[in-house]
Design a protein around this motif. Structure first.
Motif, PDB file in Angstrom:
ATOM      1  N   THR A   1       0.829  -1.205   0.000  1.00 48.54           N
ATOM      2  CA  THR A   1       0.000   0.000   0.000  1.00 48.54           C
ATOM      3  C   THR A   1       0.862   1.253   0.000  1.00 48.54           C
ATOM      4  O   THR A   1       0.560   2.234  -0.705  1.00 48.54           O
ATOM      5  N   ASN A   2       1.937   1.236   0.760  1.00 47.80           N
ATOM      6  CA  ASN A   2       2.839   2.393   0.799  1.00 47.80           C
ATOM      7  C   ASN A   2       3.482   2.641  -0.563  1.00 47.80           C
ATOM      8  O   ASN A   2       3.658   3.795  -0.983  1.00 47.80           O
TER       9      ASN A   2
ATOM     10  N   SER B   1       2.110   1.900  -3.403  1.00 49.65           N
ATOM     11  CA  SER B   1       1.039   2.440  -4.244  1.00 49.65           C
ATOM     12  C   SER B   1       0.815   3.921  -3.956  1.00 49.65           C
ATOM     13  O   SER B   1       0.545   4.709  -4.870  1.00 49.65           O
ATOM     14  N   LYS B   2       0.920   4.293  -2.698  1.00 54.56           N
ATOM     15  CA  LYS B   2       0.766   5.701  -2.339  1.00 54.56           C
ATOM     16  C   LYS B   2       1.886   6.544  -2.934  1.00 54.56           C
ATOM     17  O   LYS B   2       1.673   7.695  -3.331  1.00 54.56           O
ATOM     18  N   GLU B   3       3.077   5.971  -3.003  1.00 56.28           N
ATOM     19  CA  GLU B   3       4.196   6.674  -3.632  1.00 56.28           C
ATOM     20  C   GLU B   3       3.922   6.869  -5.120  1.00 56.28           C
ATOM     21  O   GLU B   3       4.186   7.940  -5.684  1.00 56.28           O
TER      22      GLU B   3
ATOM     23  N   LEU C   1       1.023   7.089  -6.428  1.00 55.59           N
ATOM     24  CA  LEU C   1      -0.041   8.101  -6.490  1.00 55.59           C
ATOM     25  C   LEU C   1       0.534   9.505  -6.352  1.00 55.59           C
ATOM     26  O   LEU C   1       0.112  10.438  -7.058  1.00 55.59           O
ATOM     27  N   ARG C   2       1.498   9.667  -5.467  1.00 57.69           N
ATOM     28  CA  ARG C   2       2.126  10.988  -5.298  1.00 57.69           C
ATOM     29  C   ARG C   2       2.831  11.433  -6.573  1.00 57.69           C
ATOM     30  O   ARG C   2       2.861  12.624  -6.895  1.00 57.69           O
TER      31      ARG C   2
ATOM     32  N   THR D   1      -6.445  13.248  -5.063  1.00 52.28           N
ATOM     33  CA  THR D   1      -5.396  12.462  -4.413  1.00 52.28           C
ATOM     34  C   THR D   1      -5.859  11.963  -3.055  1.00 52.28           C
ATOM     35  O   THR D   1      -5.673  10.791  -2.708  1.00 52.28           O
TER      36      THR D   1
ATOM     37  N   THR E   1      -6.338   8.104  -1.897  1.00 53.81           N
ATOM     38  CA  THR E   1      -5.607   7.608  -0.729  1.00 53.81           C
ATOM     39  C   THR E   1      -6.557   6.961   0.269  1.00 53.81           C
ATOM     40  O   THR E   1      -6.270   5.890   0.823  1.00 53.81           O
TER      41      THR E   1
ATOM     42  N   MET F   1      -7.501   3.541  -0.895  1.00 55.67           N
ATOM     43  CA  MET F   1      -6.453   2.555  -0.660  1.00 55.67           C
ATOM     44  C   MET F   1      -6.376   2.169   0.811  1.00 55.67           C
ATOM     45  O   MET F   1      -6.124   1.005   1.151  1.00 55.67           O
ATOM     46  N   ASP F   2      -6.608   3.115   1.695  1.00 57.37           N
ATOM     47  CA  ASP F   2      -6.614   2.813   3.132  1.00 57.37           C
ATOM     48  C   ASP F   2      -7.733   1.844   3.479  1.00 57.37           C
ATOM     49  O   ASP F   2      -7.565   0.949   4.322  1.00 57.37           O
TER      50      ASP F   2
END
Length: 259
Positions: A198-199, A201-203, A205-206, A239, A243, A246-247
Motif C-alpha cells: 500500500t505504501n 502504491s501511495k508513492e 499516487l504521489r 489524491t 488515498t 487505498m486505506d
C-alpha cells in the motif's frame, strides 16, 4: 478555453466578499472571448468565484481540509485533462487490488508464484515464463525448470526472497516449494506485506499528483491565479480521495489476513 479562463482576471474583487452577500452583476467579458459567444462567460466565471468563496469560508471555519472545489473538466481541458488524471489515479488503485488478490493470500497457491520476478542473464522474467508451475498436493508446489535449466538457481533465489515465507528445495531442474502452515506469524507477515504494498502504491499516487501539479503550473502566466488555485485544489482532493480508498482496501485486507 484558456482564453475564457483569462476572462476571470477582469472580474471585481468578489473573492473577498461574504458568501452571504447578493452577488453583483459581472462585467462583460472582453471582446473576442469564445465563451461570450455561447453566453457562458459570466456564468462560468461567477460559478468559479462562488466555489472559491464558499471553499475559503469553510476553510477558515473548519480548517483547510474542509475546503472543496469542483471544476468542470471541459472548462479546463486546454490546461489539463482531469479525466485522464482520474484514470491514472484509479489505475494505481486497481494495481493494488490485483497485488492483494494475486500475492497476499493466507494459503499459497500456484498462481501466487506466477509473477515472481526472476533475474536472469537476459533480464527479468516472471517465473511462469521460465518454468511450469503446478500443485502436486495441498502441501507442495512444483516448479519444473526443464525448459530453462540455467535459470533454476535464479528462480530458487527469487522464490525464497519473494516475501511469501517460502523455502524452496532444488532437485536437479525441479524446484519443490513446501506450502507453509497457516500460523499466526505467517498471517502477521502477510499483513506487513500488505502495508508495504500500500505504501508503494501511495508513492506511485504521489508521482501522478506531482506530474499534474507541474502541468498546471505551466499555465500560471496564462490564466488567473484563482484558476491555478482551484485546479491544484482539485488535484489534491482527487489524491486524498484515492488515498482514502487505498486505506479502506488495506484495512479490509488486513482484517482478512489476520482473521
Amino acid at each position: 478555453m484558456a482564453v475564457a479562463l483569462r476572462c476571470s482576471r477582469h472580474l471585481p474583487a468578489l473573492l473577498y466578499c461574504s458568501s452571504f452577500a447578493v452577488p453583483r452583476a459581472l462585467p462583460r467579458a472582453p471582446a473576442g472571448c469564445p465563451a461570450l459567444l455561447l453566453g457562458a462567460c459570466g456564468q462560468c466565471a461567477h460559478q468559479m468565484l462562488l466555489t472559491r468563496q464558499l471553499a475559503t469560508k469553510k476553510a477558515k471555519g473548519k480548517g483547510q481540509s474542509q475546503a472543496r472545489v469542483n471544476i468542470s473538466a471541459a472548462l479546463v481541458e486546454d490546461i489539463i485533462n482531469l479525466e485522464e488524471t482520474k484514470e491514472d489515479m484509479q489505475a494505481v488503485v486497481e494495481a493494488l487490488k490485483e497485488d492483494f488478490s494475486r500475492n497476499l493470500s493466507v494459503r499459497t497457491s500456484p498462481g501466487a508464484l506466477d509473477h515472481i520476478m526472476v533475474m536472469t542473464k537476459d533480464g527479468k522474467f516472471p517465473l511462469n515464463q521460465l518454468g511450469q508451475i503446478s500443485q502436486k498436493s495441498p502441501q507442495l508446489i512444483i516448479v519444473n525448470m526443464t525448459d530453462f535449466p540455467e535459470s533454476t538457481a535464479a528462480a530458487t533465489k527469487a522464490i525464497r526472497e519473494s516475501g511469501m515465507n517460502l523455502n524452496p528445495e532444488v532437485d536437479g531442474t525441479i524446484i519443490r516449494v513446501p506450502v507453509p502452515k497457516v500460523t499466526r506469524e505467517h498471517r502477521e507477515n502477510l499483513a506487513k506485506l500488505a502495508k508495504q504494498s500500500t505504501n508503494k502504491s501511495k508513492e506511485a499516487l504521489r508521482k501522478v499528483r506531482s506530474k499534474n501539479i507541474n502541468q498546471i503550473k505551466k499555465f500560471k502566466n496564462q490564466v488567473s491565479e484563482d484558476t491555478i488555485w482551484m485546479l491544484e485544489k482539485q488535484i489534491q482532493q482527487m489524491t486524498d480521495s484515492t488515498t482514502a480508498e487505498m486505506d479502506k482496501l488495506l484495512a479490509a485486507k488486513t482484517k482478512e489476513l489476520l482473521g
